[in-house]
Design an enzyme around this catalytic site. Structure first.
Site, PDB file in Angstrom:
ATOM      1  N   SER A 100       2.176  -0.965 -20.120  1.00  0.00           N
ATOM      2  CA  SER A 100       1.172  -0.579 -21.116  1.00  0.00           C
ATOM      3  C   SER A 100       0.008   0.215 -20.552  1.00  0.00           C
ATOM      4  O   SER A 100      -0.811   0.729 -21.325  1.00  0.00           O
ATOM      5  CB  SER A 100       0.646  -1.812 -21.851  1.00  0.00           C
ATOM      6  OG  SER A 100       1.610  -2.270 -22.771  1.00  0.00           O
ATOM      7  N   ALA A 101      -0.102   0.349 -19.247  1.00  0.00           N
ATOM      8  CA  ALA A 101      -1.092   1.287 -18.715  1.00  0.00           C
ATOM      9  C   ALA A 101      -0.778   2.697 -19.195  1.00  0.00           C
ATOM     10  O   ALA A 101      -1.657   3.567 -19.197  1.00  0.00           O
ATOM     11  CB  ALA A 101      -1.116   1.231 -17.192  1.00  0.00           C
TER      12      ALA A 101
END
Length: 394
Positions: free
Chosen positions: A76-77
């Site tokens: 999710s970065a």
């Protein structure tokens, strides 16, 4: 532990923290990079390229060493990198954050979502964090099924009235919006307009030519000292995760079965919620470029857009993560559940460890990537240790 790379004078504490991540906090292969006011002050890497190669501890013996250009899936970065695209489109007058999503994507008006605004979509307020019928990995990656599924999905709440982390559905929401506005896929637009011209090592949709540099990721059991938002220590989160019918579980299981992150087809897929691949240097360099803190003095965001990136659009109880979270337009903001560096910071963690963010007040662009995916969701202890070391250096 054989640490490669360099740190500028005054930032030695970051190197010490990086060493401790391997010796105490269970890292296998990882890298960290930091820019300050356009100057690279930290660029370190260690361990093995593949998580299995570091199983012996402290990076392990055997296995190909992590190299200067080793890249990894950052989960999710990726969302923070992907957020650059809609904000640049807004900056160029091509995307109105206050317009209904349906103005660009008419099919999205179904299921009680006709009042959902673009800013709701970006701030996890669109009301579709899960799907009644999860997608297969092949459907998730085909560029068609995901957009059709979220457009048809009945909203779980009135869009704009609450927020809940759109862990997987964010991929299809953002991808289709960008496609409708630009006619290009989000990965293509990012490469052509942002990362490619600046030589930043980050991809949403890995090109075949870059496959050899990418290491294998895998789950690891964190030491007992590990902190952050995890499913185990918080009883309410743990219970929600254990319940297959909960919104928490359904949001993360919008792709079922879970995709193999080491599969070439997954790596090539343009999934801006979860499948970005990059180096720590690429992640930190991108955030530095948003602030104009680059060696050539150019900047991606105007001062107004940079302020917008850190503007709170969602706060309070998160219907998916079951804690209080804060979001701006595409970015997770500093909070107890997801500490960055200061209230001015904006960025995004990746479940399992990775983290990228910008801090406009300190002129910092930060990136940390790892192949050892722990059970942390937002505040991985390895990333937090490095952030604290940067703060001490300042």
């Amino acid at each position: 532990m054989n640490i490669q790379g360099e740190v500028a004078e005054g930032f030695e504490a970051v190197r010490d923290a990086f060493v401790r991540n391997f010796e105490v906090l269970g890292d296998r292969g990882a890298a960290v990079a930091v820019y300050r006011d356009g100057r690279k002050v930290v660029d370190l890497w260690a361990g093995t390229k593949d998580v299995e190669g570091g199983a012996g501890g402290a990076g392990g013996a055997g296995g190909e060493p992590w190299a200067a250009g080793t890249a990894q899936v950052v989960r999710s970065a990726t969302k923070g990198v992907a957020a650059v695209v809609p904000l640049l489109l807004h900056q160029r007058g091509l995307l109105d954050l206050d317009a209904p999503v349906g103005a660009y994507w008419p099919e999205f008006k179904a299921g009680g979502k006709e009042r959902a605004l673009v800013r709701d979509l970006l701030a996890h307020r669109a009301g579709v964090p899960a799907l009644d019928v999860p997608l297969t990995p092949a459907e998730a990656a085909d560029g068609l099924a995901g957009a059709r599924a979220v457009a048809e999905q009945q909203a779980f709440w009135e869009p704009g009235s609450a927020h809940g982390y759109h862990a997987q559905t964010y991929s299809w929401l953002l991808s289709e919006l960008v496609l409708r506005v630009t006619g290009a896929s989000i990965g293509q637009w990012l490469a052509q307009e942002v990362t490619g011209p600046r030589g930043l090592e980050f991809w949403i949709g890995l090109p075949e030519a870059e496959t050899a540099r990418v290491g294998r990721v895998g789950p690891v059991d964190p030491p007992q000292t590990a902190g952050g938002l995890r499913t185990r220590p918080r009883r309410n989160v743990s219970e929600a995760w254990a319940d297959p019918s909960s919104l928490t579980r359904r949001a993360f299981a919008a792709i079922t079965p879970l995709a193999d992150e080491n599969d070439p087809e997954f790596r090539a897929a343009e999934l801006p919620a979860s499948a970005g691949i990059g180096t720590a240097r690429g992640l930190a360099g991108l955030y530095a470029a948003l602030l104009g803190d680059t060696e050539d003095g150019t900047r991606l965001f105007t001062p107004e857009t940079a302020r917008l990136a850190g503007t709170e659009l969602s706060s309070g109880p998160d219907r998916v993560l079951v804690v209080n979270t804060r979001f701006g337009p595409g970015y997770m903001l500093h909070s107890p559940a997801s500490p960055l560096m200061s209230p001015a910071s904006f960025g995004h963690p990746g479940r399992g460890g990775s983290l990228g963010f910008a801090d406009p007040e300190a002129g910092i662009g930060f990136g940390y990537v790892t192949n050892a995916h722990a059970k942390s969701v937002t505040a991985d202890p390895r990333a937090q240790s490095l952030v604290r070391a940067v703060q001490s250096a300042l």
